[in-house]
Structures are given as C-alpha cells and as structure tokens.
Design a protein around this motif. Structure first.
Motif, PDB file in Angstrom:
ATOM      1  N   PRO A  32       9.699  14.498 -45.438  1.00 21.19           N
ATOM      2  CA  PRO A  32      10.840  15.535 -45.138  1.00 21.19           C
ATOM      3  C   PRO A  32      11.922  15.686 -46.389  1.00 21.19           C
ATOM      4  CG  PRO A  32      10.505  13.655 -43.610  1.00 21.19           C
ATOM      5  CD  PRO A  32       9.739  13.278 -44.803  1.00 21.19           C
TER       6      PRO A  32
ATOM      7  N   GLY B 195      13.893  12.502 -46.836  1.00 26.20           N
ATOM      8  CA  GLY B 195      13.798  11.699 -45.620  1.00 26.20           C
ATOM      9  C   GLY B 195      13.819  10.128 -45.719  1.00 26.20           C
ATOM     10  N   SER B 196      14.345   9.445 -45.271  1.00 22.33           N
ATOM     11  CA  SER B 196      14.010   7.931 -45.093  1.00 22.33           C
ATOM     12  C   SER B 196      13.324   7.725 -44.003  1.00 22.33           C
ATOM     13  CB  SER B 196      15.461   7.077 -45.327  1.00 22.33           C
ATOM     14  OG  SER B 196      16.246   7.303 -44.078  1.00 22.33           O
TER      15      SER B 196
ATOM     16  N   TRP C 228      15.189  18.154 -47.646  1.00 22.54           N
ATOM     17  CA  TRP C 228      16.168  19.252 -47.196  1.00 22.54           C
ATOM     18  C   TRP C 228      17.199  19.810 -48.403  1.00 22.54           C
ATOM     19  CZ3 TRP C 228      15.662  14.677 -44.485  1.00 22.54           C
ATOM     20  CH2 TRP C 228      14.966  14.788 -43.322  1.00 22.54           C
TER      21      TRP C 228
ATOM     22  N   TRP D 164      20.551  17.749 -42.421  1.00 26.34           N
ATOM     23  CA  TRP D 164      19.188  16.980 -42.436  1.00 26.34           C
ATOM     24  C   TRP D 164      19.179  16.138 -41.109  1.00 26.34           C
ATOM     25  CZ3 TRP D 164      23.187  15.053 -45.462  1.00 26.34           C
ATOM     26  CH2 TRP D 164      23.708  13.697 -45.386  1.00 26.34           C
ATOM     27  N   GLU D 165      18.307  15.637 -40.578  1.00 21.28           N
ATOM     28  CA  GLU D 165      18.027  14.929 -39.301  1.00 21.28           C
ATOM     29  C   GLU D 165      18.240  13.626 -39.580  1.00 21.28           C
ATOM     30  OE1 GLU D 165      13.906  15.791 -38.026  1.00 21.28           O
ATOM     31  OE2 GLU D 165      14.114  17.769 -38.152  1.00 21.28           O
TER      32      GLU D 165
ATOM     33  N   GLY E 162      19.848   8.181 -43.267  1.00 28.86           N
ATOM     34  CA  GLY E 162      18.480   9.270 -43.399  1.00 28.86           C
ATOM     35  C   GLY E 162      18.115   9.929 -44.397  1.00 28.86           C
ATOM     36  N   ILE E 163      18.713   9.531 -45.844  1.00 30.80           N
ATOM     37  CA  ILE E 163      18.515  10.224 -46.852  1.00 30.80           C
ATOM     38  C   ILE E 163      17.933   8.897 -48.005  1.00 30.80           C
ATOM     39  CG2 ILE E 163      19.098  11.548 -49.085  1.00 30.80           C
ATOM     40  CD1 ILE E 163      18.450  13.139 -46.516  1.00 30.80           C
TER      41      ILE E 163
ATOM     42  N   ARG F  89       7.764  18.944 -48.666  1.00 31.57           N
ATOM     43  CA  ARG F  89       7.353  18.773 -47.107  1.00 31.57           C
ATOM     44  C   ARG F  89       5.827  19.036 -46.890  1.00 31.57           C
ATOM     45  NH1 ARG F  89      12.270  21.788 -46.722  1.00 31.57           N
ATOM     46  NH2 ARG F  89      10.953  23.663 -46.296  1.00 31.57           N
TER      47      ARG F  89
END
Length: 376
Positions: free
Chosen positions: A353, A205-206, A355, A300-301, A327-328, A347
C-alpha cells in the motif's frame, strides 16, 4: 595451618566441586551440536552466488563484486551501509503464546529497512540468539523466521551466534539481535541533500504495530482492557496474538520497484523508516533546516488496531503519532513531478500500500528553524 596467598594458591580443583561439568552448570554441548546441525539448510536457502562458503569457518564470507552471467555486479565507488536492531518487547507475546516463527522476520525487517534509507541494497544478515537453555526446536523455529525474512529482503543469511546463558534469562525466554550490511554506489547514496520545499511524501503502509510501541500496547490490552493473547477483538476481526505478532513489513521490493523504474533520474530525495518515535520524530531526521513536513492524517488507511488502542488507552493524539507508526512504516520524500507515478508503481508492482500523505513547505519560523512535522 597454612593459608593460600598469591604466592601459594590452592590447587585449581579445590575451587570446584568434584566432577563439575559444563552440562551441570546449564550448557549441554551435545544438545548445542544438535541445534547447530539444523541451521545450515536454513542459511543456504538464502545464499546468492556472491556468498563464499567456508565450512566450519569462524566468519561469513561475501564477494562484493562478482561476474555470474546475469547476476554480474561491478561497483565503482561502493559505500557499505550497516544497521543493527532487535525485536524488543514484542518478544513477550511470543513467550506468552509459544509462537516463535514470526519474530525472526521482524528482526530482519528492522535492520534491512534502516539500510534502505540510505538507498542501499541489502547484501547479508547475521543474527544473535541468546537463551538460558539450549532448545533445538525453538532455535530452528527462530532461524526459519529469520531465513524467511532474508528471502523476502533478497539478502543472504550469512551466519550468526547462538549463546546459551544460564541464569541470564527466565526459562522460556530469549533475546534476538540482528545485523545487516548493504551497499550503494556513492553517487546513488540517499542522504537528504536533494530534499527541497515542494517535495511530496509517499507513505508506505505498515502491517500494524510492526516492532514498536509494544510496552504501551501491552499495557493497554492486558492491564487496562484486561484481555488475554487469545481474546478476539471484534474491531480487528482477529485475536490479540494474531494482531500483535503480525510481522513487520519488509520494503525491499517496493524500494527496488522504484529503482528499476528510474535508473537515471534521482526521484527519491530521502527515506525515513517509521519506528520508535513515529512520524513525529523519524521524518524530521531526513529533512534540512527551514522545512516543515505537512502530513495529512486522513490521506491513508489507518489499521483498526491503532484507533482501538488510542480509544481504550485514552492516548493523547501527539503521543499516538510519537509512539505508534499509525499505519505508515516507511516514508519516501520524492520529487513532486514523480510522486503519483511512484505511489502507483509501488502499489501495482510490489503489492505494498502506498499513498501521497503530505508535502514539504517552508518552516513558519524561518530558514534556520529545526525541521518538524505538522499533522493536519
């Protein structure tokens, strides 16, 4: 009346006004000395036992091999890995808000994360700061951010350069550049040769925009939406300045978590740093011909800043994934068997984060087709 020529030049003093000084031209060496006096403590806090101090020296010194108790390092076939980058137009937000303490972390992140893509351990970092007038407080704030980034990246801030360049920049502006050097044993070099169909994509995650796409983001926020840096955006739950100045995530600890867990097995086949060009341009750089990366965009979120920017700016879907990281911030191409365990360890052990966001399949256009990303 005689005239000056190459054989009869005028006296040197005739080309300058009487009493001209460096200070009068915009460079105050006394203020510069004050600035330099503030920086050594910010550098020393990042030093490791492999740093060789050279007081008042003209270069930084770093011992590659060292024997210091538990920190002993001995390389057999080391490959040095280097990267350089800047912060870009994200600096415009720092200028507009007077908040300069975070962009130094961005500077470190952009170069360090690039070195990770080769499997390298970051060793040391150097910075370059250019500004129109010497400003000890500003320089110290910038270097403090760089020092913080180096501590997080577990590398030494070995040196740098502060250039005072009158008339090159507008008052209150400056530019930053950074340089990172890392090392990896040649047999552990991650160069994409082991990438194969069936590999999984683990996305890290970014923290948001990181340091890319700011020219478009600023246009949407300030021109199209008519906001200011202090404006609160309800969907984000924070101000424009808070969101846009969030530092780029540094992925060193996440990467080292995987390294510690799999010291023998080569579980990571390639790594892509998602910067300018987004997933669509950066991921294919580490893939061989005949491979397509199928990325599941719902896996992903996505930070709320991206849907807001895309909606307000009417940004086409393909443009979104080419300009923004969405977001990545980093993608690991890993063995299918270890993918779930790698994502879980990242994680749990690095607080990053992670995924599984897709997989590699045969390219529909054949084995010689250039690699590409298919968003699904």
């Amino acid at each position: 009346m005689s005239m000056a020529s190459a054989d009869n030049p005028p006296p040197p003093s005739s080309s300058l006004p009487s009493g001209a000084t460096y200070k009068a031209s915009g460079v105050d060496l006394d203020v510069y000395a004050e600035t330099m006096s503030r920086l050594p403590p910010l550098m020393r806090r990042t030093y490791t036992p492999r740093v060789v101090e050279w007081p008042n020296g003209f270069a930084g010194l770093f011992r590659l091999d060292d024997r210091v108790r538990l920190l002993t390092r001995k390389y057999h076939d080391p490959v040095l890995v280097s990267s350089t980058d800047g912060v870009g137009t994200k600096l415009k937000l720092a200028f507009a808000t007077g908040r300069h303490h975070t962009v130094g972390r961005d500077l470190v992140a952009m170069s360090v994360n690039d070195c990770l893509c080769a499997g390298a351990e970051p060793l040391f970092f150097l910075d370059y700061i250019a500004m129109p007038r010497d400003n000890p407080d500003l320089t110290a704030s910038l270097v403090k951010g760089i020092s913080d980034g180096c501590l997080e990246a577990e590398c030494a801030l070995l040196g740098g350069e502060t250039a005072i360049l009158p008339e090159m920049y507008h008052p209150g502006e400056y530019d930053l550049a950074g340089f990172c050097v890392g090392v990896v044993e040649r047999r552990f070099l991650i160069d994409g040769r082991e990438v194969r169909q069936g590999d999984k994509l683990v996305g890290l995650g970014s923290t948001g925009l990181h340091s890319n796409g700011y020219s478009l983001a600023r246009k949407i926020v300030f021109e199209i939406a008519g906001l200011t840096p202090e404006s609160i955006v309800p969907e984000w739950g924070r101000s424009v300045a808070d969101e846009f100045l969030e530092p780029t995530r540094i992925y060193v600890r996440a990467f080292k978590t995987v390294q510690r867990s799999y010291r023998v097995k080569r579980t990571i086949h390639a790594i892509a740093h998602i910067t300018g060009g987004g997933l669509l341009d950066n991921l294919p750089r580490v893939l061989p011909r005949g491979v397509e990366a199928r990325v599941e965009t719902a896996s992903w979120e996505i930070p709320p800043v991206f849907p807001w920017l895309n909606r307000v700016g009417s940004v086409p879907p393909e443009e979104q994934y080419r300009v923004f990281n969405m977001g990545i911030g980093l993608v690991l191409v890993v063995s299918d068997y270890y993918a779930e365990a790698i994502a879980r360890r990242i994680r749990e052990e690095s607080d990053t984060p992670a995924w599984i966001i897709g997989e590699l399949v045969a390219h529909p256009e054949g084995p010689e087709a250039s690699p590409r990303v298919q968003l699904i």
